[in-house]
Structure formats: structure tokens, C-alpha cells
Enzyme design. Structure first.
Site, mmCIF file in Angstrom:
data_model
loop_
_atom_site.group_PDB
_atom_site.id
_atom_site.type_symbol
_atom_site.label_atom_id
_atom_site.label_comp_id
_atom_site.label_asym_id
_atom_site.label_seq_id
_atom_site.Cartn_x
_atom_site.Cartn_y
_atom_site.Cartn_z
ATOM 1 N N GLU A 22 20.772 64.161 13.482
ATOM 2 C CA GLU A 22 20.460 64.333 12.067
ATOM 3 C C GLU A 22 21.581 63.921 11.141
ATOM 4 O O GLU A 22 21.397 63.142 10.233
ATOM 5 C CB GLU A 22 20.070 65.788 11.812
ATOM 6 C CG GLU A 22 18.698 66.092 12.376
ATOM 7 C CD GLU A 22 18.332 67.549 12.251
ATOM 8 O OE1 GLU A 22 17.139 67.849 12.349
ATOM 9 O OE2 GLU A 22 19.232 68.384 12.055
ATOM 10 N N GLU B 113 39.968 97.317 -4.706
ATOM 11 C CA GLU B 113 39.710 97.723 -6.076
ATOM 12 C C GLU B 113 40.655 97.099 -7.073
ATOM 13 O O GLU B 113 40.286 96.857 -8.208
ATOM 14 C CB GLU B 113 39.826 99.243 -6.174
ATOM 15 C CG GLU B 113 38.501 99.878 -6.457
ATOM 16 C CD GLU B 113 38.579 101.383 -6.441
ATOM 17 O OE1 GLU B 113 37.520 101.989 -6.425
ATOM 18 O OE2 GLU B 113 39.688 101.934 -6.451
#
Lengths: 581, 108
Positions: A72, A312
Site C-alpha cells: 500500500e 497540575e
């Protein structure tokens, strides 16, 4: 020391190692050597990447050159695609370690006019294999043949022949195929490639995608049968297996300081065990990140490497915040002892995060790791999902004897006890430090206590802990009549006590002085009485002597007088009659 | 390139035949021989004087398979006129061959 080893070679079939992190562990050594393996998965699952890495590592690390037959993509596209993984296909082709063969089938070009076979493909493949002495072949993807060639009957017969041909030559082949609706592959490739089948999965769960791999079947070998998350990272694919199906990691007895003297004391005086997992949980603003950073700081001070995973705050922000409490982490980063990895928890799935942590830890080899916080990562997941994945990470870290600190945000300090919300995760942890804010008299103060510390005696006291400019320190909490006093109430109470103590001391001193004075007074009294006594005695003596002398004199006089009066009259017998003159 | 058989009515080598055909075979198998026979017959019938056949044996020159993207054997490749057309099979279906080569059949 019991070595965790792969099954001994003599019992299992020979395998071709893939070199892909984690995959060899799951498959017990790699793909079956000399046989075809089927790799199925949906579009974009990572089949081509895995196949490519299999070939490349085979060529570079195991001395097995390979042929990549692509139906492909063409070689330019493939080269560009794998460059992102850090692989240079061009170089390998030039070194004759790899052959890239693009087989292009254009359906419109082909007209079938009678009997034929696929000998052309065999010849091409044979030629490519012989040109570099390849031992591995990837066919990506054979399904293009089904789309290109009209008569599937011939094709299927030829495919059977192809795999027999590959087996005869002892080639380890990897065949990719797309997952079908009801079958493993759309065109049923699994009929021919029945020795080993692996599926790749790429699913989205709560807006976050995770990649999983599963060994569906593996003839002739034991294999991990679960779904394992994997990551396509910067250095190729990493699969995250459960590395210890047995709980056989060592228990070191060495202790590691937390960086806070008072906290070390609470933990049996010396700190946590090396290789322990520590959970620091608490409501917002209680100081969890500071404690996590302190562990890391202490490690760097000892000259050990450490990693801080932040979910955080950014690295810069952490540095600035820690500097405000007197902890400067920047020099450690410069010296290469500390790495801070900051990323958003929503960036990737939990497994992927753990995989990245895994990779970072493997490459940097730290001795202490802090994950701050872990609660974000497990936000959208239920406990059943979180626990096994966390367990994997903790197991791996314990195996490496890395001390780990996890900070976790618990919801509020009011209603639910903070212990409840952590029950699932906490059973994996050896040490649990609970931080609470104590509210009283209009102010909130930070307190810490050791909820559990496996394997050591620890304090059961709640202690107040202070964050100020020179660092973190722990202070004994005052237990008064109203209960625990912290903060300014404590300082007030302490001042009061100090004053009271001083007063008592002064009282005591005064009493001592008074007593001294009295003693002196009494002593002087005694002295004077003594003197009186002495003088009295002297007088008495004098009196007695005087009396004696007087009697004596009186007799003498009387005798004298008798003599003078002239004899005859006998003197009155006196007591001194005996006495002669 | 081995056995190159050029067949042209006029003896002049200056004219390049309109149809350049290449037949890829793998050794002397029954299919290869059949294909070659069929090809010769078809060309003589419908392309007389305008064709040139090259026979390529992939067993002898395997590297040539990549150039024309040969998978099946036998394969007939029409290199000229463009566009390139490929026909797989032993060429026993004459109609299909002609369609594939885009040749108008000469009605006898």
C-alpha cells in the site's frame, strides 16, 4: 535470588525476539521463528509501525536482515513515517540490512485471460531475500492482493503456497491484516497464518484514546493473554506488561529521609524504607506538593537521581513555588540529578501516562520518583480500572527499588472522611501520610499524621506542620483542655505556659531566699543563748568557789579566835574537827 | 534480455513497431509455453507487422520483476503504445486479450 526468567528454551518453540519493549515478555521471547505471525487491527492501530520496528530491530539488534514487502505505501512514505520513531530506513537499506519492496497492484490495469499463478511474487520475494540473506519478512498488507486480483480462488491457493514456501525457507514472517466485521481479518487470512495471531486495538474511552495489544493465539507457547496497553513513542513501540505476576520483589531495609526532620522522626526516626510507595493525601492547600518536592530534594542532596512527574503545574511554576519555602530545585536540574516531567492528564489515557512514566524511569534510572498528583489521572475511571494499572507501575518501581511518592487530592475535609476516598489506591501503598487542615479560632493550620507505615513503628501523634521561608518544619501540637491547639492558639498557650513557668521559678527563688534569712536569724539566736549559757556557767563556778573560800575563811577565823582566847575551852566541834591546825 | 524474437513483415529495422509487448514467464512451464503460443497466434492474426515480443524469463532475471510490478505469471505487458497495460494468464481467452491490449479485432 530467584531470577524471573523466560521459559527455558528447550521447552518452548524457538522464537524470534522482537526487541520491542514489553512484547518479548508477553510472548515469552518473541514471535515464533520460521513461522508466520498475523497482526490484525483496525485502521490506524499501529500494525505497520509494529511490523517495521520488528524488522528494524531484527536487523540492527539480532543480526537478522529483513525484507519489507509493502502493498500500500511506497518506500518513501514508509521511510518518512518511521523517521518519527527515530529509525533511519535509508541507512539500513544502504547497509544491506533491509530491503523495501513496493508491490503495486492496480486493479484497472489487470485483465485476466486464463490460468495463472503468483510465481512472480515468489520470485520477487525470493530475490529480495537472497540478496541480503534475510531471515524476517513483513507483508503489509496481503489484503491488497484480494482487492487487486479478481479470482480469489487462485489467490487463496497461492497464499497457502506462499506460507509453505516461507516456512520451508525458515523465514519468520509477519503478516498484517485489517480486522473484519465478524472475523479476525477481512479476508480470512487467519486460515493460513494460524501459528500466532496478535490483535491491535485503538479505542476511545471518555474522550481519551488508548491503544491495546492482545495475543489472541500462540501455538506452542505460553503467553500473556490479557490486553496490554501500548504506546507509540519516540523510540518505538512500548508495551506495558505486568512485570511481576508473582509478588517477589525484594524488601530493602535501608531507610530514606523525607527531607523533613520532624517527619523522619514520626516515621520510626529514620524515614521511609527504600523502595516504599508513599501516599500523601489531603484536601486542597494542605501542602502535599511541598512534601512530594521535599522527598525529591532530599534525594538530590544525597546525590541520587530523582524524577518529578507533575500533572497540575508546569516545571517553572513548581520551581518558583518551592523556592518560596526555601527549597531550590533548579541547581539539581542543572546538575542533571533531577528531571521534571509536566503534562496534562487529559493528554493521553492513564495507561499511556504510565507507559511514559515507565519509559522516563527506565531511561533516567532515578532512585526517587514523585507523582504529583495522581488523582487527576484517575479522574474519569472507576476503581477497578485504575487499580490494576497503578499496580503495574508500583510493581515495576518496587522491582527497581525506587522510592515513590504519590500525592492525591481528596475532596474536602468536612463530610466524608478523607480515608474513605482513598481506600482502593491506599492498599497498594506502604506508607500513608494524611494532611489535614485544622480550623479553630478563626484560622486554619496544617496538620499531618501518619495513617499507616508498614514495617516500622511510627508516631500516632498529630503534628502541626509549618511552611515558611526557611522550609518545612514539624511542631508538636499542644493538647489542651479544649483539645488540639494549633497555630496562634498554640503559640498563645505556649506563651502563657512559659510565663507561668517563669513565675513559679521566681516564687521558688523567693521562698528559698526567705528561708535562708530565717535560718540565719535562728542561728544567731542559738549563738546568743549559747553565750548566755556559758556566762551563767562561769558565774556559777565563781559562786561556788567563793562560797568555799568563805567557809574556809570562817573556820580559820574561828580557830584563830579560840587560840587567842586561851586554851581550855574547847572549840565547838565543827566539821573541821578532823582537820588539825 | 534473452530470446528476443522480432517479427516484422518489412525488413527495415528503422521502423519501430507500434506494439511493444513483453511476456514474463517463469521457466518452461506448460502455462508459459501455452501463453507464448497464444500470444504469437493473436499477434499474427490481429497485429501483423506491427508488433514486437520480448520474452523475459524471471527465473533467469528475477530483478526485472520489480520494474514492471510483476506478480502473476505469465503476465503480458503492453509497453507501447501507452498507457501500460497488463494482462495476466495464459492468454487463452482471445477476446479478453484483445480488450486488454486495446486492439481492434480483425474480422476474418
Amino acid at each position: 535470588m530467584a531470577k524471573r526468567s523466560l521459559p527455558p528454551k528447550s521447552l518452548a518453540i524457538p522464537k524470534a525476539a522482537t526487541g520491542i519493549t514489553g512484547l518479548d515478555e508477553i510472548t515469552g521471547g518473541g514471535f515464533p521463528a520460521g513461522r508466520p505471525t498475523l497482526l490484525s487491527g483496525s485502521a490506524g492501530a499501529g500494525k505497520t509501525m509494529l511490523a517495521t520496528e520488528f524488522l528494524i530491530r531484527g536487523a540492527m539488534e539480532y543480526g537478522e536482515p529483513g525484507v519489507f514487502v509493502m502493498f500500500e505505501e511506497n518506500s518513501e512514505e514508509l521511510t518518512a513515517n518511521v523517521r518519527s520513531l527515530g529509525f533511519d530506513l535509508k541507512k539500513l537499506v544502504a547497509q544491506k540490512l533491509l530491503v523495501l519492496d513496493h508491490v503495486h497492484i492496480e486493479r484497472s490495469e489487470i485483465e485476466e485471460t486464463g490460468e495463472y499463478d503468483l510465481e512472480g511474487l515468489f520470485i520477487r520475494l525470493g530475490h529480495a531475500i537472497d540478496s541480503i540473506g534475510a531471515k524476517r519478512v513483513v507483508l503489509d498488507t496481503l489484503e491488497a492482493l484480494f482487492a487487486g486480483l479478481p479470482t480469489h480462488a487462485i489467490l487463496r491457493a497461492e497464499l497457502r503456497r506462499l506460507f509453505r514456501w516461507l516456512k520451508e525457507r525458515g523465514i519468520t514472517a509477519l503478516v498484517t491484516g485489517e480486522t473484519g466485521e465478524n472475523s479476525l481479518t477481512r479476508y480470512g487470512l487467519e486460515e493460513y497464518v494460524a501459528d500466532c495471531v496478535i490483535t491491535l486495538d485503538h479505542r476511545v474511552n471518555g474522550q481519551i484514546s488508548t491503544r491495546r495489544l492482545r495475543v489472541v493465539k500462540y501455538r506452542g507457547s505460553a503467553h500473556g493473554t490479557n490486553e496490554y496497553p501500548f504506546l507509540i513513542g519516540e523510540r518505538g513501540i512500548s508495551v506495558l506488561p505486568i512485570t511481576s505476576l508473582r509478588l517477589d520483589h525484594h524488601a530493602p531495609t535501608e531507610r530514606v529521609s523525607t527531607g523533613i526532620a520532624g517527619l523522619d522522626e514520626m516515621l520510626g526516626g529514620k524515614g521511609v524504607f527504600r523502595g516504599a510507595s508513599v501516599l500523601v493525601s489531603g484536601a486542597p492547600g494542605t501542602g502535599k506538593s511541598s512534601i512530594g518536592a521535599s522527598f525529591v530534594d532530599a534525594a538530590c542532596r544525597r546525590g541520587e537521581r530523582a524524577i518529578l512527574f507533575a500533572y497540575e503545574e508546569s516545571a517553572e511554576q513548581i520551581l518558583r513555588n518551592m523556592r518560596s519555602i526555601g527549597m531550590d530545585l533548579a541547581p539539581w536540574i542543572k546538575k542533571g540529578l533531577l528531571q521534571i516531567h509536566a503534562s496534562r492528564p487529559t493528554l493521553q489515557g492513564l495507561e499511556q501516562h504510565l507507559l511514559s512514566m515507565h519509559e522516563a524511569v527506565s531511561s533516567f534510572q532515578p532512585k526517587v520518583v514523585t507523582v504529583d498528583p495522581i488523582s487527576n489521572l484517575v479522574l474519569s475511571r472507576s476503581e477497578e480500572e485504575v487499580k490494576p494499572t497503578l499496580m503495574r507501575l508500583i510493581d515495576h518501581l518496587k522491582q527497581e527499588q525506587i522510592t515513590t511518592v504519590f500525592t492525591s487530592l481528596t475532596t474536602g475535609s468536612g463530610s466524608a472522611s478523607p480515608e474513605d476516598s482513598q481506600v482502593g489506591v491506599s492498599s497498594l501503598m506502604d506508607t500513608w501520610l494524611l494532611l489535614r487542615n485544622h480550623e479553630q479560632n478563626g484560622e486554619r493550620n496544617r496538620t499531618i499524621y501518619v495513617l499507616k507505615a508498614r514495617g516500622m513503628s511510627h508516631s500516632n501523634q498529630v503534628r502541626e506542620f509549618l511552611l515558611n521561608d526557611d522550609g518545612i518544619s514539624l511542631v508538636d501540637v499542644y493538647l489542651g483542655e479544649e483539645g488540639v491547639l494549633t497555630g496562634s492558639s498554640r503559640t498563645a498557650q505556649e506563651a502563657k505556659e512559659k510565663a507561668a513557668g517563669q513565675r513559679q521559678r521566681q516564687d521558688h527563688a523567693r521562698r528559698l531566699r526567705q528561708f535562708e534569712v530565717r535560718r540565719k536569724a535562728i542561728e544567731s539566736q542559738i549563738a546568743s543563748l549559747q553565750a548566755e549559757l556559758e556566762s551563767g556557767v562561769a558565774e556559777l563556778d565563781f559562786s561556788v568557789a567563793e562560797e568555799a573560800s568563805r567557809i574556809d575563811t570562817a573556820r580559820q577565823n574561828s580557830a584563830d579566835m579560840a587560840v587567842r582566847r586561851g586554851g581550855g575551852a574547847r572549840p565547838a566541834p565543827g566539821p573541821e574537827t578532823k582537820g588539825k591546825r | 534480455m534473452k530470446d528476443s524474437k522480432a517479427s516484422s513483415k518489412s525488413g527495415s529495422n528503422a521502423t519501430v513497431p507500434a506494439y511493444q509487448l513483453r511476456l514474463y514467464v517463469a521457466g518452461q512451464t506448460a502455462k508459459s509455453l501455452t501463453a507464448f503460443q497464444n500470444l504469437k497466434r493473436i499477434c499474427e492474426t490481429h497485429l501483423a507487422g506491427q508488433y514486437r515480443i520480448e520474452l523475459i524469463d524471471l527465473l533467469k532475471t528475477p530483478q526485472l520483476a520489480a520494474g514492471d510490478q510483476i506478480l502473476a505469471v505469465p503476465t503480458l505487458v503492453r509497453r507501447l503504445p501507452e498507457p501500460i497495460k497488463k494482462i495476466i494468464g495464459d492468454l487463452s481467452n482471445e477476446e479478453r486479450v484483445l480488450v486488454g491490449l486495446d486492439v481492434q479485432p480483425i474480422q476474418d
